[in-house]
Write an enzyme that holds these catalytic residues in place. Structure first.
Site, PDB file in Angstrom:
ATOM      1  N   ARG A   1      39.250  44.875  28.058  1.00  0.00           N
ATOM      2  CA  ARG A   1      40.025  46.107  27.935  1.00  0.00           C
ATOM      3  C   ARG A   1      41.264  45.891  27.062  1.00  0.00           C
ATOM      4  O   ARG A   1      41.649  46.764  26.284  1.00  0.00           O
ATOM      5  CB  ARG A   1      40.421  46.638  29.325  1.00  0.00           C
ATOM      6  CG  ARG A   1      41.046  48.025  29.259  1.00  0.00           C
ATOM      7  CD  ARG A   1      41.208  48.664  30.626  1.00  0.00           C
ATOM      8  NE  ARG A   1      42.162  47.954  31.457  1.00  0.00           N
ATOM      9  CZ  ARG A   1      42.382  48.223  32.739  1.00  0.00           C
ATOM     10  NH1 ARG A   1      41.699  49.190  33.328  1.00  0.00           N
ATOM     11  NH2 ARG A   1      43.262  47.540  33.434  1.00  0.00           N
TER      12      ARG A   1
ATOM     13  N   LYS B   1      45.671  50.986  27.115  1.00  0.00           N
ATOM     14  CA  LYS B   1      46.762  50.651  28.016  1.00  0.00           C
ATOM     15  C   LYS B   1      47.951  50.230  27.147  1.00  0.00           C
ATOM     16  O   LYS B   1      48.157  49.051  26.888  1.00  0.00           O
ATOM     17  CB  LYS B   1      46.313  49.539  28.966  1.00  0.00           C
ATOM     18  CG  LYS B   1      47.094  49.497  30.265  1.00  0.00           C
ATOM     19  CD  LYS B   1      46.339  48.701  31.301  1.00  0.00           C
ATOM     20  CE  LYS B   1      47.234  48.221  32.420  1.00  0.00           C
ATOM     21  NZ  LYS B   1      47.877  49.287  33.196  1.00  0.00           N
TER      22      LYS B   1
ATOM     23  N   GLU C   1      44.525  61.268  36.337  1.00  0.00           N
ATOM     24  CA  GLU C   1      44.596  59.992  37.065  1.00  0.00           C
ATOM     25  C   GLU C   1      45.995  59.873  37.657  1.00  0.00           C
ATOM     26  O   GLU C   1      46.848  60.706  37.404  1.00  0.00           O
ATOM     27  CB  GLU C   1      44.335  58.825  36.114  1.00  0.00           C
ATOM     28  CG  GLU C   1      45.359  58.717  34.984  1.00  0.00           C
ATOM     29  CD  GLU C   1      45.034  57.652  33.943  1.00  0.00           C
ATOM     30  OE1 GLU C   1      44.273  56.724  34.245  1.00  0.00           O
ATOM     31  OE2 GLU C   1      45.570  57.751  32.832  1.00  0.00           O
TER      32      GLU C   1
HETATM   33  N1  PMP Z   1      45.276  54.326  35.241  1.00  0.00           N
HETATM   34  C1  PMP Z   1      46.432  53.850  34.736  1.00  0.00           C
HETATM   35  C2  PMP Z   1      47.262  54.732  33.854  1.00  0.00           C
HETATM   36  C3  PMP Z   1      46.851  52.548  35.057  1.00  0.00           C
HETATM   37  O1  PMP Z   1      48.004  52.070  34.566  1.00  0.00           O
HETATM   38  C4  PMP Z   1      46.065  51.756  35.927  1.00  0.00           C
HETATM   39  C5  PMP Z   1      46.513  50.366  36.296  1.00  0.00           C
HETATM   40  N2  PMP Z   1      46.093  49.432  35.335  1.00  0.00           N
HETATM   41  C6  PMP Z   1      44.855  52.280  36.417  1.00  0.00           C
HETATM   42  C7  PMP Z   1      44.503  53.577  36.056  1.00  0.00           C
HETATM   43  C8  PMP Z   1      43.946  51.467  37.331  1.00  0.00           C
HETATM   44  O2  PMP Z   1      43.268  50.499  36.561  1.00  0.00           O
HETATM   45  P1  PMP Z   1      42.781  49.115  37.192  1.00  0.00           P
HETATM   46  O3  PMP Z   1      41.858  49.428  38.310  1.00  0.00           O
HETATM   47  O4  PMP Z   1      42.066  48.446  36.052  1.00  0.00           O
HETATM   48  O5  PMP Z   1      44.004  48.378  37.654  1.00  0.00           O
END
Ligand code: PMP
Length: 298
Positions: A58, A155, A188
């Site tokens: 990612r 990200k 989200e």
């Molecule tokens: N959405 C956002 C905007 C985030 O910052 C995160 C944390 N990384 C997530 C979703 C959850 O992703 P993950 O399960 O890979 O931690």
């Protein structure tokens, strides 16, 4: 007898380990100037980074999305993370991996950047309080301008929108803010993905909604399918959360966290639901943690 001194925190800068108090970044670094960076938050289980391949993949996708060149290969990243983790004595750690476009003369033009900088922060893992898993958390919904997001799914270092939404959540004693796009559709959480359970149906917004494709989300979707749920990645409105039997958040640091209140209104019975619990158990079993106590258990 003197207690053995333990190291809890270390910083890796371009592969060199330094003490946190000695770690310095230039004021001309574009991460500082423009949020011109990408990052990952990784956690360990049993001292080893969890889902490292998925996180590094990612990171590579995020970097490609905004045109930051990955300074080293994925395997070298993994090696540097292992090296940094070996320098701390924590039972479990978090690893924040950042890549900024680097320093250069002032100016937005990305071509002004000299070379990417990579920084890793190793910290002791601070687990969420067991009460949050036992009792569930409250969330608010928060409308944003996210449809105008330039790099959905990446990200990137600039979390200003999420941070302001989270402030609104904290102001009313809520744990997390669920971001809505300009049309009012659920995207989200600020650092989490959101799911709703109605009967045997498990719903979460699709990647096309502009979410970050959470690694925990993917594991939970797989677990949901394996458990025979009707799994749907589909557009959702705040009412779909409020009227669901169960709602939960997923993220690396939360795993699966029950939500019992949305905008002040109880979800279902107002207590963590059985499907949320089962998915959380399933996630941990998949992650090789089936023999450990669940976070809500004493
Ligand atoms: N959405 C956002 C905007 C985030 O910052 C995160 C944390 N990384 C997530 C979703 C959850 O992703 P993950 O399960 O890979 O931690």
């Amino acid at each position: 007898m003197t207690a053995r001194r333990t190291t809890q925190r270390v910083v890796s800068m371009d592969g060199v380990l330094v003490a946190p108090e000695d770690a310095r970044v230039s004021v001309y670094d574009r991460g500082f100037l423009y949020g011109d960076s990408v990052f990952e938050t990784i956690r360990t289980y049993g001292g080893r980074p969890f889902a490292l391949g998925e996180h590094l993949a990612r990171l590579g996708r995020s970097a490609a999305r905004v045109g930051i060149r990955l300074p080293i290969e994925e395997a070298a990243f993994a090696e540097e993370i292992g090296h940094a983790l070996a320098a701390v004595d924590n039972p479990e750690s978090t690893v924040r991996v950042m890549i900024t476009r680097g320093t250069g003369p002032l100016g937005l033009d990305p071509n002004l950047a000299e070379r990417p900088l990579r920084v890793m922060l190793i910290e002791p893992l601070v687990p969420l309080p067991a009460a949050l898993y036992r009792e569930g958390v409250a969330v608010i919904t928060h409308r944003t301008e996210r449809a105008a997001d330039d790099a959905p799914g990446a990200k990137v270092g600039n979390y200003l929108g999420g941070m302001l939404a989270l402030r609104a959540a904290k102001d009313v004693g809520a744990h997390e803010a669920i971001l809505l796009d300009t049309h009012g559709a659920v995207i989200e959480g600020t650092t989490s993905n959101v799911f709703a359970v109605t009967g045997r149906t498990l719903r979460t917004p699709p990647e096309a909604a502009g979410i970050l494709a959470g690694i925990t989300r993917a594991w939970v979707l797989e677990e949901g399918r394996a458990a025979g749920l009707d799994v749907r990645e589909t557009a959702m409105k705040p009412a779909d959360l409020a009227e669901a039997d169960e709602v939960f958040l997923t993220s690396t640091l939360r795993e699966v966290l029950p939500v019992v209140k949305v905008d002040g209104r109880a979800v279902g019975d107002g207590v963590p639901g059985p499907i949320t619990r089962a998915l959380h158990r399933g996630f941990r079993t998949r992650a090789g943690l089936g023999d450990r106590a669940m976070p809500w258990e004493p």
